[in-house]
Design an enzyme around this catalytic site. Sequence first.
Site, mmCIF file in Angstrom:
data_model
loop_
_atom_site.group_PDB
_atom_site.id
_atom_site.type_symbol
_atom_site.label_atom_id
_atom_site.label_comp_id
_atom_site.label_asym_id
_atom_site.label_seq_id
_atom_site.Cartn_x
_atom_site.Cartn_y
_atom_site.Cartn_z
ATOM 1 C CG ASP A 7 -1.800 1.217 1.312
ATOM 2 O OD1 ASP A 7 -2.309 1.637 0.261
ATOM 3 O OD2 ASP A 7 -1.982 1.751 2.419
ATOM 4 C CD GLU A 66 -4.947 0.985 -2.522
ATOM 5 O OE1 GLU A 66 -6.149 0.786 -2.309
ATOM 6 O OE2 GLU A 66 -4.179 1.507 -1.705
ATOM 7 C CG ASP A 138 -0.481 3.090 6.193
ATOM 8 O OD1 ASP A 138 -1.298 3.575 5.391
ATOM 9 O OD2 ASP A 138 0.088 3.755 7.072
#
Length: 165
Positions: A7, A66, A138
Site C-alpha cells: 500500500d 494498489e 497501511d
Amino acid sequence: MRVLGIDPGLRNLGWGIIELHGNRLSHVANGHCKSRLGKLPGRLLELHQQLTEVLKKYRPHTAAVEQTFVNQDAKSTLKLGHARGIAMLVPAQFGLEVGEYAPNAIKKTVVGVGHADKDQIGLMVRMQLPGSNPIGTDSADALAVAICHAFHLQSRGALAEAMHA
C-alpha cells in the site's frame, strides 16, 4: 507461493506478506516503511532501503501494488506516485512480476463491496488471515492487496488448467 502486497504512501508505505497453499492463505508478516520529513529524494531513498530489506528477509515470489487514487490535490497525487514508483521498483529489482489493482477491486475482493471503509478492510483481513493482527491501516491495506493478488493468481491458474484440459 509467497505474495507481497504493498500500500504505497510517502510517509507510511504499508507491506504485507502471505503464503498461498492451494486455495488456503496464511499470514507471514506485515509492517510499514516510514520516511522522515525532509526533502523528497531522501524520503524516497529511505522507503527504497526499507522495502529492499523486507524483500531480502521474506523472499516473496510475486508482488502487487494498489493503484493510485487520484484526488483533487494534484501535488499530493504526484507525491504518492513517487512512493508508488518505489513500491513497483523494489520488487522489480528482485525479478518479481508486479500486479496492480484499483482500490475498489481490492475492496470488492476482500470485503465483497467496492466502497468498504478502513475498519471493514481490517476486519476482513483478520478474518481471512487468522493471527495476522495488522500493524495499522497501511499494513491491513497491504495485506488486502496481497489477498486480492492471490485470488487473481488462483483464478488465472484455474483458467489455465481448464484451457489445457
